[in-house]
Motif scaffolding. Sequence first.
Motif, PDB file in Angstrom:
ATOM      1  N   LYS A   1       0.833  -1.195   0.000  1.00 41.07           N
ATOM      2  CA  LYS A   1       0.000   0.000   0.000  1.00 41.07           C
ATOM      3  C   LYS A   1       0.873   1.253   0.000  1.00 41.07           C
ATOM      4  O   LYS A   1       1.972   1.250   0.557  1.00 41.07           O
ATOM      5  N   PHE A   2       0.352   2.330  -0.581  1.00 43.43           N
ATOM      6  CA  PHE A   2       1.123   3.569  -0.630  1.00 43.43           C
ATOM      7  C   PHE A   2       1.418   4.083   0.775  1.00 43.43           C
ATOM      8  O   PHE A   2       2.507   4.622   1.029  1.00 43.43           O
ATOM      9  N   SER A   3       0.498   3.927   1.689  1.00 43.61           N
ATOM     10  CA  SER A   3       0.709   4.403   3.063  1.00 43.61           C
ATOM     11  C   SER A   3       1.942   3.772   3.694  1.00 43.61           C
ATOM     12  O   SER A   3       2.606   4.393   4.527  1.00 43.61           O
TER      13      SER A   3
ATOM     14  N   TYR B   1       4.506   2.329   1.638  1.00 42.84           N
ATOM     15  CA  TYR B   1       5.580   2.684   0.693  1.00 42.84           C
ATOM     16  C   TYR B   1       6.202   4.033   1.014  1.00 42.84           C
ATOM     17  O   TYR B   1       7.423   4.196   1.003  1.00 42.84           O
ATOM     18  N   GLN B   2       5.363   5.012   1.332  1.00 43.64           N
ATOM     19  CA  GLN B   2       5.869   6.371   1.523  1.00 43.64           C
ATOM     20  C   GLN B   2       6.642   6.560   2.828  1.00 43.64           C
ATOM     21  O   GLN B   2       7.305   7.586   3.007  1.00 43.64           O
TER      22      GLN B   2
ATOM     23  N   THR C   1       3.295  -0.040  -7.087  1.00 40.49           N
ATOM     24  CA  THR C   1       2.878   0.977  -6.112  1.00 40.49           C
ATOM     25  C   THR C   1       3.232   2.379  -6.606  1.00 40.49           C
ATOM     26  O   THR C   1       2.425   3.308  -6.506  1.00 40.49           O
ATOM     27  N   ALA C   2       4.448   2.522  -7.151  1.00 41.45           N
ATOM     28  CA  ALA C   2       4.884   3.819  -7.677  1.00 41.45           C
ATOM     29  C   ALA C   2       4.019   4.252  -8.863  1.00 41.45           C
ATOM     30  O   ALA C   2       3.636   5.421  -8.972  1.00 41.45           O
TER      31      ALA C   2
ATOM     32  N   ARG D   1       0.626   5.401  -7.627  1.00 43.70           N
ATOM     33  CA  ARG D   1       0.733   6.740  -7.030  1.00 43.70           C
ATOM     34  C   ARG D   1       0.873   7.792  -8.124  1.00 43.70           C
ATOM     35  O   ARG D   1       0.255   8.859  -8.056  1.00 43.70           O
TER      36      ARG D   1
END
Length: 496
Positions: A2-4, A6-7, A31-32, A35
């Motif tokens: 999930k991006f949450s 990943y970031q 994921t990238a 986003r």
Amino acid sequence: MKFSEYQQYDGLGLAKLVANKDVHPHELLLTALLRAAEVNPKLNAITIPMHDYAQQRSQLSLEGAFAGVPFLVKDLFQEIKGYPSTFGSQAYKRANYIAQTNSEIVNRWEKAGIVTFGRTNTPEFGIKGVTEPEAWGTCRNPWNINHNSGGSSGGSASAVAAGIVPLAGAGDGGGSIRIPASYCGLFGLKPSRGRTPWGPHLSEAMHGAAMQHVLTKSVRDSAAMLDATQGSETHSLFSIKAPEHSYLEIIQRPPKQLKIGYSTKSPIGTKVSADAEAAILHTAKLLESLGHLVVEAEPAIDGMNLAKDFITTWFSQFSYTLQESRNLLNAGDEDFELDSLALAAFGEKTTALQYIHNLNNWGHYASQMNLFFEQYDLYLIPSTASTAPKNGEVKTPAWQKQLLKGLLKIGQAHRLAEGKLIEKIIKENLKWVPFTQLANITGLPAMSVPLYWNKNQLPLGSQFVAPFGREDRLLQLAHQLEQTQPWMQKYNEIKL
């Protein structure tokens, strides 16, 4: 992933997940890409997608410090063989120019294991401090999309701050790493002259004033990527001494007590915002709390003279670049922006005598900085004179455009850059970014560190300039500042 999740990681953090087989590079890429699909329509950071290239690389057995980490390259002197490269120009875009070889900096990034999936927005030929090319349109700032991301590495800065990638390719010929780093709240290091390569097409750019590196969320990512890319190659004019230990290792040790000279005065006498002054005073207090000595001081350099010498080189070099592009692409005036045509017209009238005189002055400025560093370990100044300008705020007025068009038709545009008018042009061009050219002219390493956000949550970086070859000193201090006042969690506040 999930991006949450990943970031929350920087590049090295994602690479560690890959190495531990907690995640596959293809999953990180997905994921990238998701986003990017979500936020790029709002930001216009990525202009040339390379998804097929990335899909293939993500399936390879990659090695290096950043193995499997999603990455973006700047659409300026960071060519990838077989893919379009436009230099932010309509001329190259219309010609569908395809790179025939990789840039050496790209080769070194790939040896570090990155997975490139696109090229980022840049002003035409990187000549402006904002990213608003006619070829691709405005690149917007993730902190507030009504503001610009800066230039010329604006697309890369916007993409990193928005969390599309943890780091991205950038370049700096007059501040083009440090300016967007300041506007987008990132860490941006411009290496010393010759630290990173320019081959195979160039031996160096703008007599070593321009350098290539990355924009990052973390200091350690910048250090590790410099480890991966530093050093000369076949086309380099000279070889700069490598550090005794890796930069990634060096930053683990705190710096000695440093004596740091600082100033908030514009070297060309233009206005400096309250935000820029507040950012430097905040940083000075932070440095003192860490035991460093901070003294108001500045080198014995006439800032306007340095700006004139920078502009003379900038315009003259650009005149050559534009002519080479005309010849390569069989392009006409209609293929280039009006501002580009005007800058080239200014530059082509520089005589050899004027050019050599201005270039010889560079040595004087370097000598003065060497004298300054006999007393001080570093020089602290704002990265930019203010927080990011609004989109369209930095532009040639309509009346000037009409005048330029008329003068270009009769071959007299260069008259605008003669006599006392040149100071007006300099102040108009550099009033937003008067602090960065010093490090380019002298070939010194410099960095922008994100330590200040104003009441509107717009960032403004603190710039440090170091003696030649002392990236180690900059990175050590940056890491100490990052540990004392962490900024990684700030990116969670960006809502797009």
